[in-house]
Design a protein around this motif. Structure first.
Motif, PDB file in Angstrom:
ATOM      1  N   TYR A 275       0.349   2.101   1.386  1.00  0.00           N
ATOM      2  CA  TYR A 275      -0.178   1.337   2.360  1.00  0.00           C
ATOM      3  C   TYR A 275       1.180   0.135   2.566  1.00  0.00           C
ATOM      4  O   TYR A 275       1.191  -0.876   1.900  1.00  0.00           O
ATOM      5  N   PRO A 276       2.030   0.325   3.370  1.00  0.00           N
ATOM      6  CA  PRO A 276       3.149  -0.553   3.656  1.00  0.00           C
ATOM      7  C   PRO A 276       2.671  -1.889   4.094  1.00  0.00           C
ATOM      8  O   PRO A 276       3.651  -2.876   3.667  1.00  0.00           O
ATOM      9  N   ASP A 277       1.442  -2.239   4.456  1.00  0.00           N
ATOM     10  CA  ASP A 277       1.060  -3.604   4.930  1.00  0.00           C
ATOM     11  C   ASP A 277       0.617  -4.181   3.894  1.00  0.00           C
ATOM     12  O   ASP A 277       0.313  -5.461   4.120  1.00  0.00           O
TER      13      ASP A 277
ATOM     14  N   LEU B  36       2.658   0.389  -2.205  1.00  0.00           N
ATOM     15  CA  LEU B  36       3.534   0.210  -1.130  1.00  0.00           C
ATOM     16  C   LEU B  36       3.846   1.252  -0.509  1.00  0.00           C
ATOM     17  O   LEU B  36       3.971   1.278   0.878  1.00  0.00           O
TER      18      LEU B  36
ATOM     19  N   LYS C 235       9.423  -1.620   4.421  1.00  0.00           N
ATOM     20  CA  LYS C 235       9.236  -2.932   5.319  1.00  0.00           C
ATOM     21  C   LYS C 235       7.851  -3.022   5.547  1.00  0.00           C
ATOM     22  O   LYS C 235       7.001  -2.071   5.899  1.00  0.00           O
ATOM     23  N   LYS C 236       7.472  -4.131   5.843  1.00  0.00           N
ATOM     24  CA  LYS C 236       6.251  -4.544   5.850  1.00  0.00           C
ATOM     25  C   LYS C 236       5.871  -5.084   7.386  1.00  0.00           C
ATOM     26  O   LYS C 236       6.744  -5.707   8.214  1.00  0.00           O
TER      27      LYS C 236
ATOM     28  N   GLU D 296       4.975  -6.797  10.787  1.00  0.00           N
ATOM     29  CA  GLU D 296       4.448  -8.194  11.085  1.00  0.00           C
ATOM     30  C   GLU D 296       3.965  -8.349  12.096  1.00  0.00           C
ATOM     31  O   GLU D 296       3.812  -7.717  13.246  1.00  0.00           O
TER      32      GLU D 296
ATOM     33  N   ARG E 196      10.264  -3.684  -2.538  1.00  0.00           N
ATOM     34  CA  ARG E 196      10.286  -3.221  -1.088  1.00  0.00           C
ATOM     35  C   ARG E 196      11.844  -3.097  -0.685  1.00  0.00           C
ATOM     36  O   ARG E 196      12.163  -2.049   0.077  1.00  0.00           O
TER      37      ARG E 196
ATOM     38  N   THR F  46      -0.221  -6.524   0.843  1.00  0.00           N
ATOM     39  CA  THR F  46       0.276  -7.906   0.370  1.00  0.00           C
ATOM     40  C   THR F  46       0.619  -7.710  -1.068  1.00  0.00           C
ATOM     41  O   THR F  46      -0.400  -7.195  -1.774  1.00  0.00           O
TER      42      THR F  46
END
Length: 520
Positions: A73-75, A70, A115-116, A118, A109, A77
């Motif tokens: 790579y914050p995005d 995470l 934060k992811k 959007e 998270r 899944t």
């Protein structure tokens, strides 16, 4: 606070003479929860709540790895991290369910304030066609990190059967041409065991020259392929996501569920990993739309697919002509000089010059190895291509290089087994693999490399890049084991700060959490 409210409501309904089943329905909660709290005194409930906050979660053995993913790579899944854990541990089933793991990742998270991003796009639902009726095809591209730390763009082809949602994916290092696009279809039909009646496409130059109010002009080669195989084509209009929404989701899934954040080594192993991922995850997990497992529905749909006979390509006219590689590592073609990598030249070296789509590929006449691909120049006397330092030590025989590398290991028998399998799996890249290991002995103490070799053999891993990653991990593990973090501050272990994380078996983390981590 929420648990206290549920507990109080259960006790209140109990006082109003409702039974457990009635209480469960009234509160909309599981009967097991009602039964657990039904006769529990308030003091016991408070102790249970306090213990729950301190209780270790099953996924905690992978917490370090989850944080690493995470942070990098914050995005990413939760589903992809879950799949990576299964892939790297070799476990078919983990100790916890994916749904619980999503909640675990969400908590991570929140704890680390990751934060992811959007992204939103609107679609409209469409009916599923009958078995064997339709497939959808599309292409995509993504930029990945290579083992050397550089960026590389790779291109994917995806096909999905519209009813079962059974998927197929294929990757290549160059943009799709009409010929490679057709070859991808053939491999997809082999994967499925047949073809559908109709295939849905987006408008693309590799298959259609123009589309004028329904009068479609296909490229010559694709027109022959379509007529020979016998399927019909549905060509989508622009900005029409509903017509090809299934394949758009599949290409997105291939890019972000499988490829994204992976370290690219070579195209062959990348495609092998993709097929394994399809079996394990892409086709093996419940589809969010149909609520069915694609592989199970496909077992029924495949009976409706149409068998495909072998399809042959005409041999390029200029493949019958060989060209000489000159001492300065260029090939003279149509009055221009085209570069090949430094070190390609050897006495009598012959190549084919294969032209397609405005490009010319320089291919070894004996082995079929592609040395370089360049745009075709319309000029005369030009030098095409950039200078390169890709010297492959052609002057040293492969056997001599192999013997030199093997001599550096303590256990020559085990090393011989490793390199025999490595040669079998990566024959085209074997010289490059040997060079990686040779350089490894210049960078690390031999004891780390020998331990890494044992690690790879135990797990049936045959890759010089993976051997290098394991060596680097063992080295950093010993360097860090006597260091301690400052109390009161949540932070990553030192070996994960900065740089690119190596791909490694997560059982190392499990051993570490149990106090049984390997010693340096």
């Amino acid at each position: 606070m929420k648990s206290w409210m549920i507990y109080e409501k259960i006790q209140e309904l109990k006082r109003h003479k409702l039974n457990k089943s009635q209480t469960s329905k009234a509160l909309g909660i599981d009967f097991k929860t009602v039964n657990k709290y039904w006769d529990m005194p308030p003091d016991d409930f408070a102790i249970a709540r306090q213990n729950a906050g301190c209780r270790r979660k099953k996924a905690d053995i992978y917490k370090e790895y989850v944080v690493e993913c995470l942070q990098k790579y914050p995005d990413m899944t939760a589903a992809q991290i879950y799949d990576w854990i299964k892939e790297q541990t070799g476990k078919k089933d983990l100790e916890f369910q994916e749904r619980a793991f999503r909640n675990y990742v969400a908590a991570i998270r929140k704890e680390y304030d990751i934060k992811k991003p959007e992204h939103t796009r609107q679609y409209e639902a469409t009916e599923d066609p009958p078995f064997g009726k339709q497939a959808q095809v599309d292409m995509g591209e993504i930029i990945l990190e290579t083992a050397s730390g550089r960026s590389k763009k790779v291109y994917c082809f995806g096909m999905v059967l519209s009813n079962s949602r059974q998927k197929y994916g294929l990757w290549r290092e160059k943009p799709w041409t009409t010929r490679s696009f057709i070859e991808a279809h053939i491999k997809a039909f082999e994967f499925f065991g047949g073809r559908p009646q109709e295939i849905v496409y987006d408008q693309d130059k590799v298959l259609a020259v123009s589309e004028n109010h329904g009068d479609i002009i296909y490229t010559d080669e694709f027109q022959v392929f379509k007529e020979t195989i016998g399927f019909s084509v549905f060509l989508c209009h622009g900005a029409d996501p509903e017509s090809k929404g299934r394949i758009e989701n599949v290409v997105k899934y291939l890019k972000h569920g499988f490829a994204e954040h992976r370290i690219f080594e070579d195209i062959d192993s990348f495609n092998e990993a993709c097929i394994a991922w399809l079996e394990r995850t892409g086709n093996g997990k419940v589809n969010e739309t149909t609520k069915k497992i694609p592989a199970e529905v496909f077992a029924l749909e495949k009976e409706y697919l149409i068998p495909v006979s072998e399809y042959g390509f005409e041999k390029p006219v200029n493949e019958s002509i060989t060209y000489q590689v000159r001492k300065d590592n260029v090939v003279l073609f149509h009055s221009n000089r085209y570069r090949v990598p430094k070190g390609t030249y050897s006495k009598g070296k012959k190549v084919y010059m294969i032209t397609e789509g405005g490009e010319v590929s320089i291919v070894d006449a004996s082995t079929g190895e592609i040395y370089a691909t360049h745009p075709i120049s319309a000029g005369k006397g030009e030098l095409i291509g950039s200078a390169t330092n890709d010297y492959r030590e052609k002057s040293q025989s492969l056997k001599e290089l192999e013997a030199d590398v093997l001599s550096k290991f303590n256990d020559s028998e085990s090393a011989g087994k490793f390199f025999d399998e490595l040669y079998h799996q990566k024959q085209r890249y074997y010289r490059d693999q040997l060079q990686i290991v040779k350089k490894l002995f210049l960078e690390y103490d031999g004891r780390f490399i020998n331990k890494a070799l044992s690690y790879c053999l135990e797990r049936d891993i045959y890759s010089a890049v993976e051997l290098k990653s394991a060596t680097a991990y063992l080295f950093s593990f010993e360097a860090d084991k006597n260091k301690t973090e400052k109390p009161g501050k949540v932070q990553l272990p030192e070996k994960y700060r900065g740089g690119s994380p190596e791909k490694r078996d997560l059982r190392i983390y499990e051993d570490a959490m149990k106090g049984g981590a390997m010693n340096g």
